[in-house]
Design a protein around this motif. Structure first.
Motif, PDB file in Angstrom:
ATOM      1  N   MET A   1      39.751  41.162 -54.079  1.00 59.60           N
ATOM      2  CA  MET A   1      41.112  40.666 -53.974  1.00 59.60           C
ATOM      3  C   MET A   1      42.072  41.755 -54.408  1.00 59.60           C
ATOM      4  SD  MET A   1      42.796  37.417 -55.915  1.00 59.60           S
ATOM      5  CE  MET A   1      41.301  36.506 -55.618  1.00 59.60           C
ATOM      6  N   SER A   2      43.051  42.038 -53.562  1.00 58.05           N
ATOM      7  CA  SER A   2      43.997  43.077 -53.963  1.00 58.05           C
ATOM      8  C   SER A   2      45.339  42.755 -53.353  1.00 58.05           C
ATOM      9  CB  SER A   2      43.516  44.452 -53.522  1.00 58.05           C
ATOM     10  OG  SER A   2      43.417  44.514 -52.137  1.00 58.05           O
ATOM     11  N   TRP A   3      46.350  43.205 -54.054  1.00 61.26           N
ATOM     12  CA  TRP A   3      47.712  42.987 -53.583  1.00 61.26           C
ATOM     13  C   TRP A   3      48.471  44.304 -53.667  1.00 61.26           C
ATOM     14  CZ3 TRP A   3      44.957  40.177 -56.993  1.00 61.26           C
ATOM     15  CH2 TRP A   3      44.685  38.858 -56.651  1.00 61.26           C
ATOM     16  N   TYR A   4      49.336  44.540 -52.680  1.00 65.44           N
ATOM     17  CA  TYR A   4      50.110  45.782 -52.689  1.00 65.44           C
ATOM     18  C   TYR A   4      51.557  45.482 -52.350  1.00 65.44           C
ATOM     19  CZ  TYR A   4      45.572  47.964 -52.621  1.00 65.44           C
ATOM     20  OH  TYR A   4      44.299  48.345 -52.946  1.00 65.44           O
ATOM     21  N   ARG A   5      52.441  46.176 -52.981  1.00 63.39           N
ATOM     22  CA  ARG A   5      53.872  46.028 -52.717  1.00 63.39           C
ATOM     23  C   ARG A   5      54.250  46.797 -51.462  1.00 63.39           C
ATOM     24  NH1 ARG A   5      53.770  47.584 -58.053  1.00 63.39           N
ATOM     25  NH2 ARG A   5      54.394  49.634 -57.420  1.00 63.39           N
ATOM     26  N   HIS A   6      55.159  46.232 -50.717  1.00 62.39           N
ATOM     27  CA  HIS A   6      55.723  46.925 -49.551  1.00 62.39           C
ATOM     28  C   HIS A   6      57.225  46.973 -49.777  1.00 62.39           C
ATOM     29  CE1 HIS A   6      51.918  46.704 -47.356  1.00 62.39           C
ATOM     30  NE2 HIS A   6      51.819  45.499 -47.876  1.00 62.39           N
ATOM     31  N   LEU A   7      57.720  48.108 -50.211  1.00 62.15           N
ATOM     32  CA  LEU A   7      59.125  48.228 -50.571  1.00 62.15           C
ATOM     33  C   LEU A   7      59.860  49.057 -49.523  1.00 62.15           C
ATOM     34  CD1 LEU A   7      58.743  49.063 -54.358  1.00 62.15           C
ATOM     35  CD2 LEU A   7      59.031  46.856 -53.263  1.00 62.15           C
ATOM     36  N   ILE A   8      61.067  48.656 -49.215  1.00 59.68           N
ATOM     37  CA  ILE A   8      61.919  49.431 -48.300  1.00 59.68           C
ATOM     38  C   ILE A   8      63.155  49.830 -49.083  1.00 59.68           C
ATOM     39  CG2 ILE A   8      63.216  49.412 -46.164  1.00 59.68           C
ATOM     40  CD1 ILE A   8      61.372  47.238 -45.167  1.00 59.68           C
ATOM     41  N   ALA A  43      51.813  40.650 -61.766  1.00 64.34           N
ATOM     42  CA  ALA A  43      50.430  40.177 -61.789  1.00 64.34           C
ATOM     43  C   ALA A  43      50.357  39.107 -62.865  1.00 64.34           C
ATOM     44  CB  ALA A  43      49.477  41.327 -62.109  1.00 64.34           C
ATOM     45  N   ALA A  44      50.054  37.875 -62.479  1.00 63.09           N
ATOM     46  CA  ALA A  44      50.152  36.757 -63.414  1.00 63.09           C
ATOM     47  C   ALA A  44      48.898  35.902 -63.405  1.00 63.09           C
ATOM     48  CB  ALA A  44      51.364  35.888 -63.071  1.00 63.09           C
ATOM     49  N   ALA A  45      48.519  35.443 -64.585  1.00 61.31           N
ATOM     50  CA  ALA A  45      47.379  34.542 -64.726  1.00 61.31           C
ATOM     51  C   ALA A  45      47.596  33.288 -63.880  1.00 61.31           C
ATOM     52  CB  ALA A  45      47.200  34.160 -66.196  1.00 61.31           C
ATOM     53  N   SER A  70      51.318  37.994 -57.849  1.00 59.43           N
ATOM     54  CA  SER A  70      49.897  38.030 -57.510  1.00 59.43           C
ATOM     55  C   SER A  70      49.178  37.250 -58.602  1.00 59.43           C
ATOM     56  CB  SER A  70      49.380  39.467 -57.444  1.00 59.43           C
ATOM     57  OG  SER A  70      49.950  40.151 -56.353  1.00 59.43           O
ATOM     58  N   PHE A  71      48.734  36.041 -58.265  1.00 58.08           N
ATOM     59  CA  PHE A  71      48.083  35.185 -59.243  1.00 58.08           C
ATOM     60  C   PHE A  71      46.571  35.332 -59.158  1.00 58.08           C
ATOM     61  CE2 PHE A  71      52.107  32.943 -58.333  1.00 58.08           C
ATOM     62  CZ  PHE A  71      52.619  32.857 -59.621  1.00 58.08           C
ATOM     63  N   GLU A 179      36.859  30.671 -59.466  1.00 53.32           N
ATOM     64  CA  GLU A 179      37.237  32.086 -59.584  1.00 53.32           C
ATOM     65  C   GLU A 179      38.313  32.272 -60.651  1.00 53.32           C
ATOM     66  OE1 GLU A 179      36.699  36.083 -58.446  1.00 53.32           O
ATOM     67  OE2 GLU A 179      35.553  34.263 -58.044  1.00 53.32           O
ATOM     68  N   ASN A 180      39.180  31.299 -60.768  1.00 53.30           N
ATOM     69  CA  ASN A 180      40.222  31.291 -61.787  1.00 53.30           C
ATOM     70  C   ASN A 180      40.577  29.833 -62.056  1.00 53.30           C
ATOM     71  OD1 ASN A 180      42.331  30.528 -59.798  1.00 53.30           O
ATOM     72  ND2 ASN A 180      41.958  32.597 -59.026  1.00 53.30           N
ATOM     73  N   VAL A 181      41.548  29.587 -62.922  1.00 57.06           N
ATOM     74  CA  VAL A 181      41.823  28.196 -63.297  1.00 57.06           C
ATOM     75  C   VAL A 181      42.427  27.405 -62.132  1.00 57.06           C
ATOM     76  CG1 VAL A 181      44.143  28.590 -64.247  1.00 57.06           C
ATOM     77  CG2 VAL A 181      42.698  26.776 -65.194  1.00 57.06           C
ATOM     78  N   SER A 182      43.187  28.057 -61.268  1.00 57.94           N
ATOM     79  CA  SER A 182      43.742  27.374 -60.101  1.00 57.94           C
ATOM     80  C   SER A 182      42.634  26.997 -59.115  1.00 57.94           C
ATOM     81  CB  SER A 182      44.782  28.271 -59.431  1.00 57.94           C
ATOM     82  OG  SER A 182      45.382  27.619 -58.346  1.00 57.94           O
ATOM     83  N   ASP A 183      41.712  27.906 -58.885  1.00 61.36           N
ATOM     84  CA  ASP A 183      40.577  27.629 -58.011  1.00 61.36           C
ATOM     85  C   ASP A 183      39.697  26.517 -58.596  1.00 61.36           C
ATOM     86  OD1 ASP A 183      38.803  28.238 -55.746  1.00 61.36           O
ATOM     87  OD2 ASP A 183      37.438  29.046 -57.251  1.00 61.36           O
TER      88      ASP A 183
END
Length: 268
Positions: A1-8, A43-45, A70-71, A179-183
């Motif tokens: 799992m990965s998240w990336y910022r896309h900034l303009i 990046a948040a729990a 990104s949770f 996988e996490n508390v939400s899952d």
């Protein structure tokens, strides 16, 4: 799992302008010297999903700075940050994981702060279902979901509570790991578990099922902390403002509504 910022980054490019601008066609004062504030990524729990989504909307309305989240499990997010993931703020469900990224040189130590203490509940998707640790050991309860203790602080608290209550050995064969508390909550609401030990913050606004708070004396405190992780000066300033907003009166009101115990408060 990965998240990336896309900034303009907005910039004006003049193409083919005449030698002299028409009379009266002047730029708005400060337009070129004050570019738009960049969006930030937090990046948040996973236990923060509902509370932080509301906080993000309020912060954007107040500041004009967009926030994306990104949770995930705190342990996995911390690992991504140590590996160079470009997050601007890390809001963990465990203060020790914030300390880890600071020691790894991936965060600004001066911005570390405890923003809340979490609480766990036993949740069941059916009315009058099992909502105590003792009832999870009953023969008619076949599957119990908890977050994976290997990387989810709420899973560690769930296991500690089961052990302290003296029912872990009987419940262990029934455990399914989210996988996490939400899952983990999803496992219960989808029918893949009869009950789940999850964060109060994720069920306090639900209208289905039933739940009860686990005695906090049965597990170590879920001290939740955040820290600014960006090294980009342009992003550090709005990241610090978001971190401060979480601890502001407006932020505390939102966190309180989702069941978090706030620094300076007695456990309710």
């Amino acid at each position: 799992m990965s998240w990336y910022r896309h900034l303009i980054l907005a910039g004006a490019v003049a193409i083919g302008l005449p030698a002299c601008a028409p009379t009266g066609s002047t730029a708005t004062a400060g337009e070129s010297s004050h570019p738009p504030t960049p969006a930030i990524t937090v990046a948040a729990a996973a236990d923060l999903r509902l509370a932080f989504e509301e906080l993000g909307r309020a912060f954007e309305a107040q500041s004009g700075t967009a926030v994306t989240f990104s949770f995930g499990s705190s342990g996995q997010l911390a690992q991504q940050i140590r590996n160079g993931a470009p997050f601007d703020v890390f809001a963990s469900a465990n203060v020790e994981l914030v300390d880890d990224v600071i020691e790894a040189g991936k965060a600004d130590r001066s911005t570390k702060s405890t923003y809340a203490f979490g609480r766990i509940v036993v949740y069941t998707p059916v009315p009058n279902g099992p909502t105590t640790l003792d009832t999870l050991a009953a023969p008619d309860v076949e599957r119990v979901a908890i977050p994976n203790p290997d990387h989810a602080p709420y899973g560690v608290a769930a296991e500690e509570a089961l052990r302290a209550a003296g029912v872990y050995e009987r419940v262990a064969p029934k455990l399914v790991l989210g996988e996490n508390v939400s899952d983990t909550l999803r496992l219960a609401t989808s029918g893949n578990a009869d009950a789940a030990i999850v964060a109060l913050s994720l069920v306090t606004t639900r209208r289905d099922g039933s739940w009860a708070i686990v005695d906090p004396a049965l597990h170590r405190p879920l001290e939740q902390a955040l820290v600014v992780t960006t090294t980009d000066p342009a992003r550090a300033e709005p990241a610090r403002r978001f971190a401060a907003f979480v601890g502001s009166p407006a932020g505390r009101e939102v966190m309180n509504r989702y069941g978090f115990v706030l620094p300076g408060e007695e456990t309710r």
